[in-house]
Write a protein that holds these residues in place. Structure first.
Motif, short mmCIF file in Angstrom:
data_model
loop_
_atom_site.label_atom_id
_atom_site.label_comp_id
_atom_site.label_asym_id
_atom_site.label_seq_id
_atom_site.Cartn_x
_atom_site.Cartn_y
_atom_site.Cartn_z
N MET A 67 -6.16 -21.81 -23.00
CA MET A 67 -6.48 -22.08 -24.41
C MET A 67 -7.57 -23.12 -24.53
SD MET A 67 -3.40 -24.19 -26.21
CE MET A 67 -2.11 -23.75 -25.07
N LEU A 68 -7.61 -24.08 -23.60
CA LEU A 68 -8.61 -25.16 -23.67
C LEU A 68 -10.03 -24.61 -23.59
CD1 LEU A 68 -9.05 -28.23 -23.76
CD2 LEU A 68 -8.75 -28.28 -21.29
N HIS A 75 -7.85 -18.05 -28.57
CA HIS A 75 -7.29 -19.40 -28.60
C HIS A 75 -6.08 -19.46 -29.53
CE1 HIS A 75 -6.88 -23.41 -30.47
NE2 HIS A 75 -6.92 -23.79 -29.21
N ARG A 79 -2.36 -20.55 -28.35
CA ARG A 79 -1.82 -21.81 -28.88
C ARG A 79 -0.54 -21.55 -29.67
NH1 ARG A 79 -4.32 -27.45 -29.87
NH2 ARG A 79 -2.83 -28.29 -31.33
N ALA A 222 -4.06 -30.85 -18.03
CA ALA A 222 -4.33 -31.57 -19.28
C ALA A 222 -3.38 -32.73 -19.50
CB ALA A 222 -4.25 -30.61 -20.47
N GLY A 223 -2.17 -32.64 -18.95
CA GLY A 223 -1.16 -33.62 -19.32
C GLY A 223 -0.91 -34.73 -18.32
N THR A 226 -4.42 -37.62 -17.79
CA THR A 226 -4.69 -38.27 -19.07
C THR A 226 -3.59 -39.28 -19.40
OG1 THR A 226 -3.64 -36.33 -20.01
CG2 THR A 226 -6.04 -36.41 -20.13
N PHE A 269 -9.48 -39.42 -21.88
CA PHE A 269 -10.22 -38.15 -21.80
C PHE A 269 -11.59 -38.51 -22.34
CE2 PHE A 269 -9.05 -33.39 -22.05
CZ PHE A 269 -10.35 -32.96 -21.99
N THR A 272 -15.65 -34.19 -23.46
CA THR A 272 -15.32 -32.79 -23.21
C THR A 272 -16.62 -31.98 -23.18
OG1 THR A 272 -13.90 -30.97 -23.87
CG2 THR A 272 -14.73 -32.34 -25.66
N ARG A 274 -18.84 -28.30 -24.57
CA ARG A 274 -18.99 -27.12 -25.42
C ARG A 274 -20.28 -26.41 -25.05
NH1 ARG A 274 -14.43 -28.53 -26.41
NH2 ARG A 274 -13.48 -28.90 -28.45
N ALA A 324 -9.58 -39.82 -29.42
CA ALA A 324 -9.08 -39.73 -28.04
C ALA A 324 -8.35 -38.42 -27.76
CB ALA A 324 -8.16 -40.91 -27.73
N GLY A 326 -9.19 -35.62 -29.33
CA GLY A 326 -10.05 -34.56 -29.82
C GLY A 326 -9.91 -34.39 -31.32
N HIS A 330 -8.77 -27.52 -31.17
CA HIS A 330 -8.32 -27.86 -29.81
C HIS A 330 -7.65 -29.23 -29.75
CE1 HIS A 330 -10.09 -24.38 -27.77
NE2 HIS A 330 -11.08 -24.50 -28.64
N CYS A 332 -5.42 -32.15 -29.14
CA CYS A 332 -4.47 -32.18 -28.03
C CYS A 332 -3.06 -31.70 -28.43
CB CYS A 332 -4.38 -33.59 -27.47
SG CYS A 332 -3.17 -33.72 -26.14
C1 HEM Z 1 -3.12 -39.83 -23.27
C2 HEM Z 1 -2.95 -38.59 -22.90
C3 HEM Z 1 -3.80 -37.44 -23.36
C4 HEM Z 1 -5.09 -37.43 -23.84
C5 HEM Z 1 -6.01 -38.62 -24.06
C6 HEM Z 1 -5.43 -36.05 -24.10
C7 HEM Z 1 -6.64 -35.63 -24.64
C8 HEM Z 1 -6.93 -34.33 -24.98
C9 HEM Z 1 -8.17 -33.91 -25.61
C10 HEM Z 1 -9.35 -34.82 -25.96
C11 HEM Z 1 -8.08 -32.57 -25.82
C12 HEM Z 1 -9.13 -31.68 -26.49
C13 HEM Z 1 -10.20 -31.25 -25.53
C14 HEM Z 1 -11.27 -30.41 -26.19
O1 HEM Z 1 -11.34 -30.31 -27.42
O2 HEM Z 1 -12.08 -29.85 -25.43
C15 HEM Z 1 -6.80 -32.13 -25.30
C16 HEM Z 1 -6.34 -30.82 -25.32
C17 HEM Z 1 -5.14 -30.43 -24.78
N1 HEM Z 1 -4.14 -31.24 -24.28
FE1 HEM Z 1 -4.19 -33.25 -24.15
N2 HEM Z 1 -4.36 -35.25 -23.79
C18 HEM Z 1 -3.33 -36.06 -23.34
C19 HEM Z 1 -2.06 -35.66 -22.92
C20 HEM Z 1 -1.61 -34.37 -22.93
C21 HEM Z 1 -0.29 -33.95 -22.53
C22 HEM Z 1 0.84 -34.89 -22.09
C23 HEM Z 1 -0.25 -32.59 -22.60
C24 HEM Z 1 0.87 -31.63 -22.30
C25 HEM Z 1 1.85 -31.82 -21.50
C26 HEM Z 1 -1.55 -32.15 -23.08
C27 HEM Z 1 -1.90 -30.84 -23.31
C28 HEM Z 1 -3.10 -30.44 -23.87
C29 HEM Z 1 -3.42 -29.05 -24.10
C30 HEM Z 1 -2.54 -27.83 -23.80
C31 HEM Z 1 -4.70 -29.04 -24.68
C32 HEM Z 1 -5.51 -27.81 -25.12
C33 HEM Z 1 -5.32 -27.59 -26.61
C34 HEM Z 1 -6.18 -26.48 -27.15
O3 HEM Z 1 -7.14 -26.07 -26.50
O4 HEM Z 1 -5.85 -25.98 -28.25
N3 HEM Z 1 -2.34 -33.26 -23.26
N4 HEM Z 1 -6.11 -33.24 -24.82
#
Ligand code: HEM
Length: 381
Positions: A67-68, A75, A79, A222-223, A226, A269, A272, A274, A324, A326, A330, A332
């Motif tokens: 999905m990212l 997407h 999602r 992703a998780g 970060t 993060f 990113t 695009r 932070a 996003g 997308h 987070c």
């Molecule tokens: C401090 C911790 C975290 C930060 C700073 C962070 C940051 C981000 C950011 C900036 C994005 C968007 C990226 C983009 O638009 O290209 C993102 C997407 C995502 N994150 Fe996190 N993340 C964190 C923790 C987590 C955790 C714990 C999980 C799951 C266990 C997770 C799962 C995801 C997923 C699945 C996406 C994709 C969402 C989408 O594409 O619709 N993230 N994250």
């Protein structure tokens, strides 16, 4: 417009870019880097012009889409399938588990006066939480962590070139492990995220093994790093601003704004990617169709046009419109979970100790975007 590569401190470099070259090429003919909050926000919000489907590798080479790195309608479908498991109420129900794991890890730290915070807490906490969500908590956490590190550190090559032999081997091993689990779940259903996904029927039928694998690796990638970055950021802040440790210890109600400010100050993060789907313009700079664009989240989060005292850590900053996690479609999916883990870790550390400081001077800031892989700390009782 073009500019030179970062000097020692990336935050100084970001400031230089915001003032002098907010939309510039990273190198001749290279991706465009975008440094200001307003422009980063505009890119993240416009998923039609700025596509997340950035890879140059074919679908066959990449396997099922993640999905990212996909755009609507794909997407939206991916999602929707998993978002229920990430709702605040569902995440809140994991509080006791996270608390217990965190207390156990911090309890072990108390036996020492000096530890590597990454090894002791910041890495094992998120990996265990994800393992529980995927129902593989009986697996070897060090192996999961190794797979996640190997894939995460090679993400650029995986998308834009050939994955390194190390990343290819890690994905192969991880896929073999999860396929076995998925097959077992098809025989004996279970009530965790992966178990429910295996059983999910969509308009297009069940999720394939490939789609399920792609989701497992997305969560690991992703998780993990970060959230590790958020925990190390919190402790780097305790070292740089020692008064914040005492403030949080005496008044735990400050923890939520502390964590939000940590996400802004040392964004885990940091940027990113695009790809433009048509000729466009960012802040008056023309960008052709098909170009890569890097919205620099860590720079946007220090933008003086949006944040007063942007280069200082303000424990009760409110409002705090950081990017932070996003923005847009997308945003987070794991934001609630990451905040919960961050808050629990900060509470546990400030309750267990009387102070935490880094041992030695900080490693060069340039290697810390996203967070250090090792952080030696001294614990004060
Ligand atoms: C401090 C911790 C975290 C930060 C700073 C962070 C940051 C981000 C950011 C900036 C994005 C968007 C990226 C983009 O638009 O290209 C993102 C997407 C995502 N994150 Fe996190 N993340 C964190 C923790 C987590 C955790 C714990 C999980 C799951 C266990 C997770 C799962 C995801 C997923 C699945 C996406 C994709 C969402 C989408 O594409 O619709 N993230 N994250």
């Amino acid at each position: 417009m073009s500019d030179t590569q970062p000097a020692i401190d990336p935050y100084q470099y970001f400031q230089h870019l915001r003032h002098n070259a907010p939309v510039s090429r990273m190198e001749d003919g290279g991706p465009w880097q975008v440094a200001k909050h307003a422009d980063v926000n505009a890119i993240l919000r416009d998923h039609t012009t700025f596509s997340s489907d950035v890879s140059v590798r074919t679908i066959e080479e990449r396997g099922a889409p993640s999905m990212l790195f996909s755009d609507p309608p794909m997407h939206h479908r991916l999602r929707k399938l998993v978002s229920r498991a990430f709702k605040p109420s569902h995440i809140e129900s994991q509080r006791d588990l996270i608390q217990a794991k965190c207390d156990m890890l911090v309890g072990k730290m108390s036996e020492e006066t000096q530890v590597d915070l990454v090894k002791a807490l910041a890495a094992p906490l998120p990996v265990t939480v994800i393992a529980y969500m995927l129902g593989v908590e009986d697996g070897d956490m060090d192996t999961f962590k190794h797979w996640s590190d190997a894939i995460f550190s090679n993400i650029a090559d995986i998308l834009f070139a050939e994955p390194s032999p190390e990343a290819a081997k890690a994905s192969e091993e991880m896929n073999a492990y999860f396929i076995e689990r998925i097959e077992a779940l098809r025989q004996n259903p279970a009530d965790h995220l992966l178990g429910r996904l295996v059983e999910t029927e969509t308009d297009e039928g069940m999720l394939t093994n490939e789609e399920l694998l792609s989701f497992c690796s997305l969560l690991l990638i992703a998780g993990n790093e970060t959230t590790t970055g958020l925990i190390t950021a919190s402790v780097r802040i305790f070292d740089k601003y020692p008064e914040t440790f005492q403030q949080v210890k005496q008044d735990p109600s400050l923890i939520p704004t502390f964590v939000e400010e940590a996400l802004r100050y040392y964004s885990p993060f940091s940027g990113t990617v695009r790809r433009t789907s048509c000729d466009t313009e960012i802040a008056g700079v023309k960008i052709a169709k098909g170009e890569l664009v890097i919205p620099m989240i860590a720079s946007a989060n220090r933008d003086e046009a949006v944040f007063d005292n942007a280069e200082s850590f303000v424990i009760d900053r409110n409002p705090n419109p950081h990017l932070a996690f996003g923005f847009g479609i997308h945003f987070c999916l794991g934001a609630h979970l990451a905040r919960l883990e961050g808050e629990i870790a900060v509470a546990a550390l400030t309750q267990a100790f009387n102070g935490i400081s880094l041992v030695g001077t900080e490693i060069g800031e340039e290697s810390l975007l996203g967070g250090p892989t090792e952080l030696l700390v001294k614990l004060v009782r």
